[in-house]
Scaffold this motif. Structure first.
Motif, PDB file in Angstrom:
ATOM      1  N   PHE A   2      -2.864  -2.017  -4.449  1.00 60.51           N
ATOM      2  CA  PHE A   2      -4.100  -2.393  -3.766  1.00 60.51           C
ATOM      3  C   PHE A   2      -3.792  -3.335  -2.596  1.00 60.51           C
ATOM      4  O   PHE A   2      -4.236  -3.132  -1.486  1.00 60.51           O
ATOM      5  CB  PHE A   2      -5.057  -3.064  -4.759  1.00 60.51           C
ATOM      6  CG  PHE A   2      -6.247  -3.702  -4.127  1.00 60.51           C
ATOM      7  CD1 PHE A   2      -7.304  -2.926  -3.668  1.00 60.51           C
ATOM      8  CD2 PHE A   2      -6.324  -5.076  -3.984  1.00 60.51           C
ATOM      9  CE1 PHE A   2      -8.397  -3.512  -3.072  1.00 60.51           C
ATOM     10  CE2 PHE A   2      -7.421  -5.669  -3.383  1.00 60.51           C
ATOM     11  CZ  PHE A   2      -8.458  -4.891  -2.931  1.00 60.51           C
ATOM     12  N   PHE A   3      -2.978  -4.384  -2.903  1.00 61.82           N
ATOM     13  CA  PHE A   3      -2.675  -5.352  -1.860  1.00 61.82           C
ATOM     14  C   PHE A   3      -1.899  -4.710  -0.714  1.00 61.82           C
ATOM     15  O   PHE A   3      -2.182  -4.967   0.441  1.00 61.82           O
ATOM     16  CB  PHE A   3      -1.874  -6.525  -2.429  1.00 61.82           C
ATOM     17  CG  PHE A   3      -2.774  -7.554  -3.051  1.00 61.82           C
ATOM     18  CD1 PHE A   3      -3.729  -8.206  -2.270  1.00 61.82           C
ATOM     19  CD2 PHE A   3      -2.686  -7.875  -4.390  1.00 61.82           C
ATOM     20  CE1 PHE A   3      -4.564  -9.154  -2.841  1.00 61.82           C
ATOM     21  CE2 PHE A   3      -3.517  -8.816  -4.964  1.00 61.82           C
ATOM     22  CZ  PHE A   3      -4.461  -9.458  -4.186  1.00 61.82           C
ATOM     23  N   SER A   4      -0.911  -3.861  -1.063  1.00 63.76           N
ATOM     24  CA  SER A   4      -0.131  -3.332   0.045  1.00 63.76           C
ATOM     25  C   SER A   4      -0.942  -2.337   0.857  1.00 63.76           C
ATOM     26  O   SER A   4      -0.846  -2.293   2.074  1.00 63.76           O
ATOM     27  CB  SER A   4       1.205  -2.752  -0.415  1.00 63.76           C
ATOM     28  OG  SER A   4       0.960  -1.761  -1.343  1.00 63.76           O
ATOM     29  N   SER A   5      -1.827  -1.562   0.170  1.00 61.48           N
ATOM     30  CA  SER A   5      -2.620  -0.634   0.984  1.00 61.48           C
ATOM     31  C   SER A   5      -3.684  -1.396   1.768  1.00 61.48           C
ATOM     32  O   SER A   5      -3.965  -1.075   2.914  1.00 61.48           O
ATOM     33  CB  SER A   5      -3.232   0.476   0.138  1.00 61.48           C
ATOM     34  OG  SER A   5      -4.004  -0.090  -0.865  1.00 61.48           O
ATOM     35  N   MET A   6      -4.211  -2.489   1.161  1.00 57.31           N
ATOM     36  CA  MET A   6      -5.176  -3.330   1.879  1.00 57.31           C
ATOM     37  C   MET A   6      -4.517  -3.880   3.132  1.00 57.31           C
ATOM     38  O   MET A   6      -5.077  -3.878   4.216  1.00 57.31           O
ATOM     39  CB  MET A   6      -5.562  -4.532   1.011  1.00 57.31           C
ATOM     40  CG  MET A   6      -6.715  -4.278   0.109  1.00 57.31           C
ATOM     41  SD  MET A   6      -8.225  -4.385   1.011  1.00 57.31           S
ATOM     42  CE  MET A   6      -8.311  -6.152   1.232  1.00 57.31           C
ATOM     43  N   SER A   7      -3.294  -4.388   2.907  1.00 56.78           N
ATOM     44  CA  SER A   7      -2.590  -4.996   4.016  1.00 56.78           C
ATOM     45  C   SER A   7      -2.370  -3.954   5.110  1.00 56.78           C
ATOM     46  O   SER A   7      -2.548  -4.207   6.285  1.00 56.78           O
ATOM     47  CB  SER A   7      -1.280  -5.580   3.502  1.00 56.78           C
ATOM     48  OG  SER A   7      -0.244  -5.285   4.341  1.00 56.78           O
ATOM     49  N   HIS A   8      -2.036  -2.731   4.673  1.00 56.65           N
ATOM     50  CA  HIS A   8      -1.809  -1.660   5.634  1.00 56.65           C
ATOM     51  C   HIS A   8      -3.094  -1.333   6.371  1.00 56.65           C
ATOM     52  O   HIS A   8      -3.134  -1.218   7.589  1.00 56.65           O
ATOM     53  CB  HIS A   8      -1.283  -0.437   4.878  1.00 56.65           C
ATOM     54  CG  HIS A   8      -0.890   0.672   5.779  1.00 56.65           C
ATOM     55  ND1 HIS A   8      -1.776   1.633   6.177  1.00 56.65           N
ATOM     56  CD2 HIS A   8       0.285   0.948   6.377  1.00 56.65           C
ATOM     57  CE1 HIS A   8      -1.157   2.464   6.992  1.00 56.65           C
ATOM     58  NE2 HIS A   8       0.106   2.081   7.116  1.00 56.65           N
ATOM     59  N   GLU A   9      -4.175  -1.238   5.582  1.00 57.83           N
ATOM     60  CA  GLU A   9      -5.456  -0.855   6.188  1.00 57.83           C
ATOM     61  C   GLU A   9      -5.954  -1.918   7.155  1.00 57.83           C
ATOM     62  O   GLU A   9      -6.552  -1.604   8.172  1.00 57.83           O
ATOM     63  CB  GLU A   9      -6.515  -0.611   5.095  1.00 57.83           C
ATOM     64  CG  GLU A   9      -6.250   0.599   4.210  1.00 57.83           C
ATOM     65  CD  GLU A   9      -5.936   1.836   5.013  1.00 57.83           C
ATOM     66  OE1 GLU A   9      -6.688   2.150   5.940  1.00 57.83           O
ATOM     67  OE2 GLU A   9      -4.897   2.481   4.751  1.00 57.83           O
ATOM     68  N   ILE A  10      -5.710  -3.188   6.786  1.00 57.38           N
ATOM     69  CA  ILE A  10      -6.235  -4.249   7.661  1.00 57.38           C
ATOM     70  C   ILE A  10      -5.377  -4.364   8.926  1.00 57.38           C
ATOM     71  O   ILE A  10      -5.874  -4.640  10.003  1.00 57.38           O
ATOM     72  CB  ILE A  10      -6.296  -5.597   6.906  1.00 57.38           C
ATOM     73  CG1 ILE A  10      -7.274  -5.475   5.739  1.00 57.38           C
ATOM     74  CG2 ILE A  10      -6.744  -6.728   7.815  1.00 57.38           C
ATOM     75  CD1 ILE A  10      -7.297  -6.653   4.806  1.00 57.38           C
ATOM     76  N   ARG A  11      -4.084  -4.112   8.762  1.00 58.87           N
ATOM     77  CA  ARG A  11      -3.198  -4.213   9.907  1.00 58.87           C
ATOM     78  C   ARG A  11      -3.572  -3.213  11.013  1.00 58.87           C
ATOM     79  O   ARG A  11      -3.427  -3.519  12.194  1.00 58.87           O
ATOM     80  CB  ARG A  11      -1.766  -3.912   9.486  1.00 58.87           C
ATOM     81  CG  ARG A  11      -1.032  -5.104   9.064  1.00 58.87           C
ATOM     82  CD  ARG A  11       0.155  -4.685   8.233  1.00 58.87           C
ATOM     83  NE  ARG A  11       0.725  -5.865   7.676  1.00 58.87           N
ATOM     84  CZ  ARG A  11       1.492  -6.691   8.349  1.00 58.87           C
ATOM     85  NH1 ARG A  11       1.808  -6.435   9.581  1.00 58.87           N
ATOM     86  NH2 ARG A  11       1.948  -7.766   7.796  1.00 58.87           N
TER      87      ARG A  11
END
Ligand code: ADP
Length: 890
Positions: A205-214
């Motif tokens: 979740f965190f890594s995809s969130m981070s990806h999505e927000i980036r």
């Protein structure tokens, strides 16, 4: 009732003892019922059967009551009490005594108590059960109570029935235990799996969130950069600058949260590789310099020339640690300077400890806040820091990373004055060649530019940008507009493959995460394409996947480079310029743009030492020696009727003795308090990573040892040693510590050596009389007068840290001195001949030369120092006092 009974037995969340009680008491009650029925059939005594039936009713009542009211522990205690005190003795006397089944039931009861009752109650009932059985045996043995004797047949039947019942109950009990244990084991395995899956999901979740927000931030930062490049009004430029800093902060936050989640799920891993220390440091300085300059802060950098030029470790994470600490130093300092020092100790077995220290002259941290610094989301001193942006995550991540690398982090801070963070990281040495003086010009791209400057132009270059997100393609195209490179774009891996079949590109910028075909697969396909126009084209991963693991993965997959989203215009241009063929590129500006002012890489004068050795003025060290070894000397206070003076600095011993002799004034001395010690240590720590403070013996009145200890608690790296000596005896320990520090020994080695050496130092004095000590209240007046009247010269000696009367020499001064010298140096063979201190108070030069001559006749010392005792010592000893201070061979 039965449903509740079943529910309790099956309830996995209930204590196993409670479940066992319910199960076993039910079985025992059924067994008792059977006994009554069998007894009835066999025609046993109606009275006995009646009593047993009453027990049955009572115990059933208790069990039912405890199940209903959920007071099982109390219920089991009552049943145990009734059984051991009444039921078992009764059955014993009515059921054949020792020749019946009851002894087996006593044993069973003990077993049951151990299984179902908890705590003290268990032991009480166990003792009761054993005692109850003992009493029954005793009464039967003494024939005090008549036991209803069983017939032979009854005896066999009874004991066999008991055996069968007990076997059955124990079997059920053990079976139940094993069943429960298996269930628990299965459950804990399931739970562990669930937790693992949850943590995987959380991490995902965190890594995809981070990806999505980036991805959207990439657009914001990129397009904002375009606004900043345009000739816009001051107001728009200011707004754009604010958007830029807010987006960067958001990005920083995302990175921190991602790191935190990795630590929490135990998935943070280091990606070590060989790196050039010089390059790494120049990258860091490049980033920090501009920030320090923006706040008008001086940035001093001091790199030890001995640092190995190539090390093995996770460069990205080390940079992250140092940038965090340096950023904080700049953030929390409003004026003054930041000093960044890099040192190392001697490599051992191919490992070197690199010590980075960052000292600022900022707001400092309160002593009580220091323990909370490394707690995640904790910001300290919030009243003062309210206006400074921060999340309280930085130092927590720093600490976790340093721990992961097997390093250490220490903080020393004096509130309102500044802080020092010292980080020690062990690294493998790849190339032991010393870094030497670093030439910043050869360093990295530390460009001084407030506004964008185009760095190169390559109108013939062809590049392909692949990204499934159209805004990203637009951002990259716009950012590279001024370089005039020809840009093709592809919205998917498939489209990229189509384009690469038709055209040869100089560079391909490839997004990683794309639907259907991701960047890695696309790269592999490009490399293996039929016709292969782009088999050798440089391909750079353009990705929102942060972290050094990602970088390692891209290298492994065959990418030629790696650019992290949101892409900075500088990184993009620099990266591209490096990859494009040289003959296609025209570079603008020149290398001299690299910044040098305000930045000092090497300054020997400011050099920070690893260890500073400090002591008090009463250590009576020659000034030259203190200067040579840069020993920090903390003055004691001399309290006179005319005011307080600093020992050795504001008052000198000759003057002080003359003052006492003339005015007969009362003079005292005292060590500085903890606060003075604290400032003293803080000051020394500005120039050293560690302080070793050698204090005067803690057992002597007015010793500074306690104050020093108390002050040292405010620091992580101040070690206080009780010298157990005073005057030049203490000085000898200080000299040894300094020599070792100069040789590069560690704090623990020095501390051990100094502590061992205390036993070997000899500190003694011969005084003319004890008048001064009496005046200072150290000995009684009467003793002083008696000694003086009989021409007795006391010898004072340090023993186990106390000043004791070591002996008395009779006669004239000269005779007494001779005796003292002879007795002091009578074991010539065991004395270390390197240094002798003749520390004195009010003795003429001629006399001193005589003393030296006599001493040298006994032992040929290599160096003899005449050392005038400091005023604080002189005032206690009085004129005509001297001591021979030396050490024994160790
Ligand atoms: P933040 O994002 O708040 O800076 P950190 O974890 O980096 O979080 O730091 C935690 C707290 O430690 C900060 O809120 C600040 O109060 C204090 N701190 C860190 N470095 C310094 C420093 N060099 N000088 C003073 N205070 C500092």
């Amino acid at each position: 009732m039965i449903r509740r009974w079943l529910h309790i037995i099956k309830d996995k969340d209930r204590d196993i003892r409670e479940r066992l009680f319910v199960l076993l008491s039910s079985i025992a009650l059924i067994a008792l019922l059977l006994v009554i029925i069998i007894g009835f059939v066999l025609g046993e005594s109606p009275t006995d059967l009646l009593i047993l039936s009453l027990f049955f009713v009572f115990c059933t009542g208790i069990v039912v009551w405890s199940i209903f009211l959920d007071m099982i522990q109390i219920g089991s205690c009552i049943v145990a009490a009734v059984a051991t005190i009444i039921l078992l003795p009764f059955t014993y006397f009515t059921g054949g005594g020792i020749r019946g089944g009851c002894p087996m039931w006593f044993f069973f009861m003990a077993f049951l108590i151990c299984m179902v009752i908890e705590g003290y109650a268990k032991w009480i009932f166990l003792v009761m059960d054993i005692a109850s059985a003992g009493i029954c045996y005793f009464l039967e043995y003494k024939n005090i109570v008549i036991v209803y004797g069983h017939t032979e047949r009854e005896f066999y039947m009874d004991s066999y029935a008991s055996l069968v019942l007990i076997c059955a109950v124990v079997g059920i009990m053990v079976g139940f235990e094993i069943h429960t244990w298996r269930e628990d084991f299965k459950r804990s395995k399931e739970q562990a799996k669930e937790i693992e899956e949850l943590s995987k999901a959380q991490n995902h979740f965190f890594s995809s969130m981070s990806h999505e927000i980036r991805t959207p931030i990439n657009t914001i930062i990129g397009l904002n950069e375009m606004i900043l490049r345009e000739n816009v009004s001051a107001e728009v430029a200011e707004d754009a600058a604010n958007i830029q800093s807010a987006s960067k902060l958001l990005l920083h936050l995302i990175n921190d949260i991602l790191d935190m989640s990795k630590f929490q799920s135990g998935q943070m891993q280091l990606s070590p590789a060989a790196y050039h220390t010089g390059n790494m440091l120049s990258d860091i300085v490049g980033m920090m310099w501009g920030r320090a300059r923006d706040k008008n802060l001086e940035l001093h950098i001091d790199v030890s020339q001995e640092l190995p030029s190539e090390l093995y470790g996770d460069e990205v994470r080390i940079k992250q640690i140092l940038i965090n600490i340096l950023n904080n130093a700049i953030k929390y300092t409003t004026e003054g300077s930041i000093t960044f020092t890099i040192q190392c100790d001697k490599p051992k077995d191919g490992i070197v400890n690199v010590i980075y220290s960052v000292t600022d002259t900022g707001m400092g941290i309160k002593k009580e806040d220091i323990p909370y610094l490394f707690t995640a989301f904790k910001r300290v001193d919030e009243d003062k820091n309210r206006h400074i942006e921060g999340t309280g995550l930085g130092l927590s991540i720093v600490k976790s990373l340093v721990d992961l690398m097997g390093g250490k982090i220490n903080v020393n801070s004096v509130y309102t004055k500044g802080s020092t963070f010292v980080i020690e990281i062990p690294q493998q040495v790849v190339n032991a060649k010393e870094i030497g003086r670093i030439d910043l010009k050869k360093g990295h791209n530390v460009k001084q530019k407030a506004r964008y400057h185009q760095s190169f132009e390559a109108p013939d270059a062809e590049i392909l940008v692949v990204d499934d997100n159209a805004s990203n393609l637009m951002v990259v195209s716009k950012l590279l507009r001024d370089t005039r490179v020809k840009i093709d774009t592809a919205l998917s891996g498939k489209e990229a493959l189509e384009k690469t079949v038709e055209k040869t590109y100089n560079v391909i910028l490839m997004d990683h995460m794309m639907p259907e075909m991701d960047g890695i697969e696309c790269l592999h396909k490009i490399r293996n394409q039929m016709g292969g126009l782009n088999k050798k084209t440089k391909v750079v991963a353009l990705t929102a996947n942060a972290g050094s693991e990602a970088q390692a993965m891209y290298v492994k997959e065959g990418f030629d480079g790696y650019l992290l989203k949101p892409i900075s215009a500088d990184d993009l241009e620099n990266g591209l310029q490096k990859l494009l063929p040289k003959d296609m590129v025209t570079i603008f500006g020149d290398e001299s743009e690299l910044i040098e002012d305000g930045l000092s890489w090497l300054s020997d004068k400011r050099g920070k030492s690893m260890i500073a050795v400090t002591t008090e003025s009463v250590a009576d060290l020659p000034v030259k020696m203190a200067e040579k070894y840069n020993i920090g000397v903390l003055p004691h206070c001399v309290l006179t009727e005319d005011g307080v003076f600093m020992d050795g600095l504001e008052i000198e011993s000759g003057g002080l003795l003359a003052y006492i002799a003339k005015s007969d004034a009362k003079v005292g001395t005292s060590a500085p308090d903890a606060q003075v010690h604290e400032s003293f240590f803080a000051e020394r720590l500005q120039n050293a990573n560690n302080v070793i403070h050698i204090a005067v013996s803690g057992r002597i009145e007015n010793s500074g040892y306690q104050a020093a200890k108390e002050a040292a608690e405010a620091f992580d790296n101040v070690t206080v040693i009780d010298s157990r000596h005073l005057s030049s005896g203490q000085g000898l320990l200080v000299i040894e510590a300094c020599k070792m520090a100069a040789e590069g020994c560690s704090v623990s080695e020095i501390v051990k050596r100094v502590k061992d050496m205390r036993e070997y130092v000899r500190t003694s004095f011969i005084a003319d009389n004890l008048e001064h000590l009496a005046r200072a209240g150290q000995v009684s007046d009467r003793i002083a007068k008696v000694l003086k009247a009989f021409m007795l010269h006391p010898v004072l000696e340090m023993k186990k840290g106390r000043l004791t009367l070591g002996g008395i020499c009779f006669g004239t001064r000269e005779r007494a001195w001779d005796k003292y010298i002879a007795s002091c140096l009578n074991v010539a063979g065991e004395i270390d001949k390197s240094i002798l201190f003749i520390t004195y108070v009010g003795i003429s030069n001629r006399d001193l030369e005589k003393i030296k001559e006599k001493a040298l006749k006994k032992v040929p010392f290599e160096k003899v120092y005449f050392q005038k005792a400091s005023p604080a010592v002189a005032v206690n000893a009085g004129p005509g006092t001297f001591g021979l201070l030396y050490k024994m061979k160790m």
